[in-house]
Scaffold this active site. Structure first.
Site, PDB file in Angstrom:
ATOM      1  N   GLU A 161      16.793  50.996  32.381  1.00  0.00           N
ATOM      2  CA  GLU A 161      15.931  52.113  32.774  1.00  0.00           C
ATOM      3  C   GLU A 161      16.424  53.413  32.153  1.00  0.00           C
ATOM      4  O   GLU A 161      15.628  54.199  31.624  1.00  0.00           O
ATOM      5  CB  GLU A 161      15.906  52.230  34.299  1.00  0.00           C
ATOM      6  CG  GLU A 161      15.054  53.396  34.791  1.00  0.00           C
ATOM      7  CD  GLU A 161      15.121  53.562  36.302  1.00  0.00           C
ATOM      8  OE1 GLU A 161      14.690  54.639  36.791  1.00  0.00           O
ATOM      9  OE2 GLU A 161      15.602  52.646  36.996  1.00  0.00           O
TER      10      GLU A 161
ATOM     11  N   ASP B 251      12.741  57.860  25.460  1.00  0.00           N
ATOM     12  CA  ASP B 251      11.470  58.573  25.625  1.00  0.00           C
ATOM     13  C   ASP B 251      11.667  60.083  25.500  1.00  0.00           C
ATOM     14  O   ASP B 251      10.823  60.781  24.921  1.00  0.00           O
ATOM     15  CB  ASP B 251      10.856  58.250  26.989  1.00  0.00           C
ATOM     16  CG  ASP B 251      10.310  56.833  27.063  1.00  0.00           C
ATOM     17  OD1 ASP B 251      10.072  56.238  25.989  1.00  0.00           O
ATOM     18  OD2 ASP B 251      10.123  56.320  28.180  1.00  0.00           O
TER      19      ASP B 251
ATOM     20  N   HIS C 140      14.244  55.623  29.346  1.00  0.00           N
ATOM     21  CA  HIS C 140      13.845  57.014  29.559  1.00  0.00           C
ATOM     22  C   HIS C 140      14.600  57.974  28.644  1.00  0.00           C
ATOM     23  O   HIS C 140      14.062  59.012  28.249  1.00  0.00           O
ATOM     24  CB  HIS C 140      14.056  57.391  31.022  1.00  0.00           C
ATOM     25  CG  HIS C 140      13.190  56.602  31.967  1.00  0.00           C
ATOM     26  ND1 HIS C 140      13.443  56.493  33.313  1.00  0.00           N
ATOM     27  CD2 HIS C 140      12.059  55.883  31.742  1.00  0.00           C
ATOM     28  CE1 HIS C 140      12.514  55.744  33.881  1.00  0.00           C
ATOM     29  NE2 HIS C 140      11.676  55.351  32.942  1.00  0.00           N
TER      30      HIS C 140
ATOM     31  N   ASP D  69       7.929  50.130  23.505  1.00  0.00           N
ATOM     32  CA  ASP D  69       8.392  50.782  24.729  1.00  0.00           C
ATOM     33  C   ASP D  69       7.747  50.159  25.960  1.00  0.00           C
ATOM     34  O   ASP D  69       8.330  50.169  27.054  1.00  0.00           O
ATOM     35  CB  ASP D  69       8.066  52.279  24.655  1.00  0.00           C
ATOM     36  CG  ASP D  69       8.611  53.043  25.851  1.00  0.00           C
ATOM     37  OD1 ASP D  69       9.803  52.896  26.155  1.00  0.00           O
ATOM     38  OD2 ASP D  69       7.833  53.785  26.485  1.00  0.00           O
TER      39      ASP D  69
ATOM     40  N   ASN E 272      17.049  46.376  25.225  1.00  0.00           N
ATOM     41  CA  ASN E 272      17.466  47.686  24.715  1.00  0.00           C
ATOM     42  C   ASN E 272      17.350  47.761  23.194  1.00  0.00           C
ATOM     43  O   ASN E 272      17.127  48.834  22.630  1.00  0.00           O
ATOM     44  CB  ASN E 272      18.907  47.983  25.132  1.00  0.00           C
ATOM     45  CG  ASN E 272      19.018  48.228  26.630  1.00  0.00           C
ATOM     46  OD1 ASN E 272      18.022  48.523  27.299  1.00  0.00           O
ATOM     47  ND2 ASN E 272      20.230  48.086  27.170  1.00  0.00           N
TER      48      ASN E 272
END
Length: 371
Positions: A117, A124, A121, A99, A52
């Site tokens: 996850e 993103d 995202h 990423d 992370n």
């Protein structure tokens, strides 16, 4: 006094979250090609570095480099320094690389979990806003606020639709041309702006590359829709597909000819692009409508739009020049002689005088012919 803090996730939601399994399908062209680079890169990452932390580091770099562009061109009209475009492109490359390896680092360290996850995202979704904005600034799209609005919010909408599809199907799917390809396309745009300057894209001048943008808005969607189609829309209906996108290209080409002849700018926005947009959005909504029917709707739309445009252009030119499109007003009658302009006479010098004398000599012949 203890303040009451409302929980965002219930116990049932947390239980289902702990049971969640990541599911992804990808046939991306560049993803396959870049796997060896990403595997090499993650091998150089310290084993103690949390996945992370890799993700957030890439996001921070991406945001900072994009904000530098915003600082120099807050209205997307001012020409940002070339080094700022290069720096933003480098920041996007770093973000894309980090990423791509955060999940590999999680599996490498045995720390893969649902939070990773969600964190990936979530970053993103934030990055999409800054990437879309930096691309608009790099091509000075602020001169076309409507198109800039569409480009930025279209990127955000498509990202949302991709995850809406994941919510419905349970699997995150990437086509042959998807996120990685889009990111590298924007890196290319930023690189061109860094080499030649952002004004190379602008229609506010004599830029060579400015007509490329409208045509790329036809060619790129045509290729992406063809690659992402789950119903193989191009393979099953090639003639229909080529007609639909070919007529859009014909409309854009006609507008380029008009811009050349009228010595004017060529706008990026065109209503015929709404046809390919129907197909594009339909795919991101999990092909809600059969693509064959949407393709027919696209063809009808672009055909009507092309005919309307051609009719209106011809009508306006005929009205201005006082001519008729398919009819000669006085067949066999006296011909209208358009005298040369003063600038043409000055440019030709004595040649202009000679041309004028030749026309005067020919006038009696025209008069006799009319009698």
């Amino acid at each position: 006094m203890k303040l009451y803090k409302q929980r965002l996730l219930s116990d049932a939601q947390l239980k289902r979250l702990s049971e969640h399994q990541y599911s992804c399908q990808s046939c991306s062209i560049l993803d396959t090609f870049l796997q060896s680079y990403w595997n090499w890169l993650v091998s150089k990452v310290p084993i103690w570095l949390a996945p992370n932390l890799i993700t957030i580091l890439g996001l921070v770099i991406n945001i900072i480099t994009a904000l530098i562009l915003v600082w120099y061109s807050p209205d997307a009209k001012l020409e940002a320094p070339r080094w700022a475009c290069a720096l933003c492109g480098l920041g996007l490359f770093i973000y894309q690389s980090l990423d791509a390896i955060d999940g590999k680092q999680a599996r490498r360290t045995g720390t893969a979990n649902p939070l990773g996850e969600l964190f990936d995202h979530g970053c993103d979704s934030i990055s999409t806003v800054f990437v879309a904005l930096s691309a608009c600034i790099a091509v000075q799209l602020g001169y076309y606020p409507g198109w800039m609005f569409f480009q930025c919010f279209c990127a955000v909408t498509l990202f949302y639709c991709a995850h809406w599809q994941t919510y419905v199907s349970g699997t995150l799917r990437f086509g042959r041309v998807d996120v990685t390809e889009a990111q590298f396309t924007i890196m290319g745009i930023l690189a061109i702006s860094a080499i030649f300057g952002p004004s190379v894209w602008s229609t506010k001048g004599t830029s060579v590359l400015s007509p490329v943008i409208p045509f790329s808005m036809v060619l790129v969607p045509a290729f992406i829709i063809y690659q992402k189609s789950t119903q193989e829309i191009y393979q099953n209906h090639p003639a229909l597909y080529i007609l639909a996108f070919g007529l859009v290209a014909a409309k854009v080409t006609n507008r380029l000819v008009v811009a050349h002849m009228t010595k004017s700018e060529m706008d990026y926005m065109d209503w015929s692009l709404l046809g390919p947009t129907m197909l594009f959005l339909n795919q991101y909504f999990n092909t809600f409508v059969n693509e064959y029917y949407v393709l027919w709707l696209c063809l009808i739309w672009v055909s009507v739009d092309l005919m309307r445009y051609c009719y209106q252009i011809c009508q306006e030119i005929c009205d201005h020049l006082h001519i008729e499109l398919f009819r000669i007003p006085y067949p066999g009658g006296p011909q209208k002689v358009i005298p040369p302009t003063s600038s043409a006479l000055e440019k030709n010098g004595s040649g202009g005088k000679k041309q004028q004398s030749d026309e005067e000599d020919s006038m009696p012949l025209l008069d006799n012919a009319s009698h």
